[in-house]
Design a protein around this motif. Structure first.
Motif, PDB file in Angstrom:
ATOM      1  N   PRO A 112       0.822  -1.205   0.000  1.00 61.97           N
ATOM      2  CA  PRO A 112       0.000   0.000   0.000  1.00 61.97           C
ATOM      3  C   PRO A 112       0.861   1.262   0.000  1.00 61.97           C
ATOM      4  CG  PRO A 112       0.198  -0.789   2.224  1.00 61.97           C
ATOM      5  CD  PRO A 112       1.051  -1.685   1.369  1.00 61.97           C
ATOM      6  N   GLN A 113       0.261   2.394  -0.308  1.00 63.88           N
ATOM      7  CA  GLN A 113       0.900   3.688  -0.222  1.00 63.88           C
ATOM      8  C   GLN A 113      -0.109   4.662   0.379  1.00 63.88           C
ATOM      9  OE1 GLN A 113       2.565   5.044  -3.905  1.00 63.88           O
ATOM     10  NE2 GLN A 113       3.523   6.850  -2.979  1.00 63.88           N
TER      11      GLN A 113
ATOM     12  N   VAL B 271     -14.806   9.477  -1.167  1.00 61.35           N
ATOM     13  CA  VAL B 271     -13.711  10.252  -0.568  1.00 61.35           C
ATOM     14  C   VAL B 271     -13.883  11.729  -0.896  1.00 61.35           C
ATOM     15  CG1 VAL B 271     -12.080   8.346  -0.620  1.00 61.35           C
ATOM     16  CG2 VAL B 271     -12.221   9.895  -2.568  1.00 61.35           C
TER      17      VAL B 271
ATOM     18  N   ILE C 135      -5.264   5.303   1.865  1.00 59.64           N
ATOM     19  CA  ILE C 135      -4.326   4.229   1.572  1.00 59.64           C
ATOM     20  C   ILE C 135      -4.715   3.636   0.229  1.00 59.64           C
ATOM     21  CG2 ILE C 135      -3.492   1.961   2.298  1.00 59.64           C
ATOM     22  CD1 ILE C 135      -4.029   2.762   5.135  1.00 59.64           C
ATOM     23  N   PHE C 136      -3.739   3.468  -0.647  1.00 55.13           N
ATOM     24  CA  PHE C 136      -4.038   2.916  -1.972  1.00 55.13           C
ATOM     25  C   PHE C 136      -2.902   2.001  -2.386  1.00 55.13           C
ATOM     26  CE2 PHE C 136      -1.042   5.773  -3.993  1.00 55.13           C
ATOM     27  CZ  PHE C 136      -1.023   6.863  -3.129  1.00 55.13           C
ATOM     28  N   SER C 137      -3.186   1.185  -3.390  1.00 56.31           N
ATOM     29  CA  SER C 137      -2.158   0.259  -3.868  1.00 56.31           C
ATOM     30  C   SER C 137      -0.992   1.033  -4.462  1.00 56.31           C
ATOM     31  CB  SER C 137      -2.736  -0.667  -4.923  1.00 56.31           C
ATOM     32  OG  SER C 137      -1.679  -1.325  -5.580  1.00 56.31           O
ATOM     33  N   LYS C 138       0.199   0.593  -4.140  1.00 53.59           N
ATOM     34  CA  LYS C 138       1.433   1.244  -4.614  1.00 53.59           C
ATOM     35  C   LYS C 138       1.541   1.206  -6.133  1.00 53.59           C
ATOM     36  CE  LYS C 138       6.380   0.482  -3.999  1.00 53.59           C
ATOM     37  NZ  LYS C 138       7.300  -0.474  -3.354  1.00 53.59           N
TER      38      LYS C 138
ATOM     39  N   ALA D   2      -1.067   1.331  -8.285  1.00 53.88           N
ATOM     40  CA  ALA D   2      -2.230   1.889  -8.966  1.00 53.88           C
ATOM     41  C   ALA D   2      -1.932   3.298  -9.459  1.00 53.88           C
ATOM     42  CB  ALA D   2      -3.422   1.907  -8.013  1.00 53.88           C
TER      43      ALA D   2
ATOM     44  N   SER E  45     -11.830   3.393  -6.900  1.00 53.96           N
ATOM     45  CA  SER E  45     -11.844   1.962  -6.581  1.00 53.96           C
ATOM     46  C   SER E  45     -10.450   1.434  -6.244  1.00 53.96           C
ATOM     47  CB  SER E  45     -12.433   1.178  -7.742  1.00 53.96           C
ATOM     48  OG  SER E  45     -11.694   1.437  -8.914  1.00 53.96           O
TER      49      SER E  45
ATOM     50  N   ILE F 201      -8.619   2.987  -4.087  1.00 51.64           N
ATOM     51  CA  ILE F 201      -8.405   3.419  -2.701  1.00 51.64           C
ATOM     52  C   ILE F 201      -8.977   2.363  -1.765  1.00 51.64           C
ATOM     53  CG2 ILE F 201      -8.965   5.169  -0.974  1.00 51.64           C
ATOM     54  CD1 ILE F 201      -8.961   7.223  -3.173  1.00 51.64           C
ATOM     55  N   LEU F 202      -8.160   1.946  -0.807  1.00 57.84           N
ATOM     56  CA  LEU F 202      -8.550   0.850   0.077  1.00 57.84           C
ATOM     57  C   LEU F 202      -9.245   1.351   1.340  1.00 57.84           C
ATOM     58  CD1 LEU F 202      -5.157  -1.000  -0.223  1.00 57.84           C
ATOM     59  CD2 LEU F 202      -7.299  -1.723  -1.256  1.00 57.84           C
ATOM     60  N   ALA F 203      -8.730   2.441   1.916  1.00 58.89           N
ATOM     61  CA  ALA F 203      -9.276   2.893   3.191  1.00 58.89           C
ATOM     62  C   ALA F 203      -8.894   4.347   3.420  1.00 58.89           C
ATOM     63  CB  ALA F 203      -8.733   2.037   4.343  1.00 58.89           C
ATOM     64  N   VAL F 204      -9.675   4.993   4.265  1.00 61.74           N
ATOM     65  CA  VAL F 204      -9.397   6.356   4.710  1.00 61.74           C
ATOM     66  C   VAL F 204      -8.878   6.252   6.146  1.00 61.74           C
ATOM     67  CG1 VAL F 204     -10.422   8.604   5.232  1.00 61.74           C
ATOM     68  CG2 VAL F 204     -11.200   7.295   3.228  1.00 61.74           C
ATOM     69  N   ILE F 205      -7.813   7.031   6.456  1.00 59.35           N
ATOM     70  CA  ILE F 205      -7.274   7.055   7.813  1.00 59.35           C
ATOM     71  C   ILE F 205      -7.980   8.159   8.579  1.00 59.35           C
ATOM     72  CG2 ILE F 205      -5.188   7.340   9.206  1.00 59.35           C
ATOM     73  CD1 ILE F 205      -3.602   6.538   6.675  1.00 59.35           C
TER      74      ILE F 205
END
Lengths: 93, 93, 93, 93, 93, 93, 93
Positions: F34-35, F57, F64-67, F69, F86, F88-92
């Motif tokens: 992730p990134q 968002v 957090i998103f795939s490195k 993508a 799509s 993006i995996l999650a919001v901190i």
């Protein structure tokens, strides 16, 4: 008895001879090769938009299907092939 | 008789000569190569949204289709190709 | 006459010169290469949700399409390309 | 004039310098590389469920798109790129 | 207890003998090989168009499924296979 | 300003350190890496069934998103990543 | 806190021992290998036909998922896996 699910069909395959009774022969070209058999059980159909779509083939139909489609099972001493109806190309009438 | 299922079509292919009667020749380029034949049986169409969509081609149509599409079968001594209607490119009128 | 099926289109391709009459040239980069031609026949459109969607291009349109799309056929001595309308990028107006 | 079909867009690309006027530079990493250009023609949109969906970009927009998307054409001496609107990442405002 | 999600099913596989009790044997051909087992838990079905579609198989069904489908888990000392209902070919009745 | 199209999002990535401020570290396993970054612009959403679906968002979200993508762009001296929501995996929070 | 988007789920994985507390062991066959964990956060669901479909799993559920699914993140010193609900096979009850 084998009761196929969804749009699956149980077929009893013809013996693979070079020339079958009905005259279907397996050609030697690079094309997809067909196989012949008799339908012995059909599923109740797949569900699409909430409705179950009945199968077009019925028990007793002699059918042609791709030689590479489906799954072979041996049940009570006999060999069957379980395949999806969409793998059936034609009915021999 | 071969009764194709769904949107399948049974075609009797023209002999593959370098130049066919209707003037279709198989070019030597890297492009997909066509083949010519006559429709001898059509399926009743595939079902979409609960309705059966009849085929656009009919028995007797001379059609052009991809040389690599479909499945070859030999039935009562004659060679046929079973293919999906979507593999047919054009009708020769 | 060649009558294309569905959303197929018959195109008479321009001779492939390094620089065509209309000024389209085939660039030497790694990008997909275009080709130019004139529409000589169009299908009646594909069916979607029970309705036939007519094609956007019409006979006589000068079109640009991918060089690698479609199927070459030779019919009554002339070369044509049969492709789907979705393989056509633009009309030259 | 080039009239793109469906959801295609004709873009006049910026010269590929290491650093463009607007400050977009092509980074040296393994990521997909962008390119910049100006929209010079837009299609009338693709049809979905019987309705034509107009494009979000318009003629004159400065856009960023993937360097590997689309088809290069040379028309009346100028180079263009024909791509789908979905290949456009952002508009520079 | 293992409660499968969506259209997943938990199956207790039959011991893999060359010839099973019910007579299903694993053939030695290149075809996809089947396996037999008993359904011990079913999911509540997947949601399609806002409606949950219940599964066709039920706890206790003896089923045939592809040998390569699903995920093996060992739970409280026993081995199970979790697979989608669509990986089940037929019910043995 | 960069105005992303459709469901694209412009993200200003965190510097890639072995351990970031918020505690996200890039693990050394074979899993997708992730990134982390901050959303600086969002598209107006993609159209589905004639309605535009707004993004989940918003500008300012730490995500957090795939490195692997998305597309890197450098704009007015700063590096950004344009990706689809799509990816993006999650919001901190 | 990590707030997953759409149908994503944040899972705190069980330590990978050869035999876990609940008795799930990772078998040595060629089958897909499962992993166990506890759900610590769930997304608000994906949108389908304009309606948001809530997730089937909830915070606190002990779940089994494919060992190769999802993205590992380390957040405030702990390791998590972010995966789609569809990658979850079963809930341990």
């Amino acid at each position: 008895m084998l009761k196929p699910l969804g749009d699956h069909v149980v077929v009893e395959p013809k013996e693979r001879e070079e020339k079958t009774q009905s005259g279907i022969v397996l050609p030697e070209t690079a094309k997809e090769k067909p196989q012949e058999g008799v339908v012995v059980a059909v599923g109740s159909g797949r569900i699409e938009k909430g409705e179950r779509i009945p199968l077009e083939v019925k028990v007793g139909d002699r059918v042609i299907f791709s030689k590479y489609a489906g799954t072979e099972v041996k049940y009570e001493g006999k060999e069957y092939i379980i395949l999806r109806e969409s793998d059936i190309l034609a009915v021999i009438q």
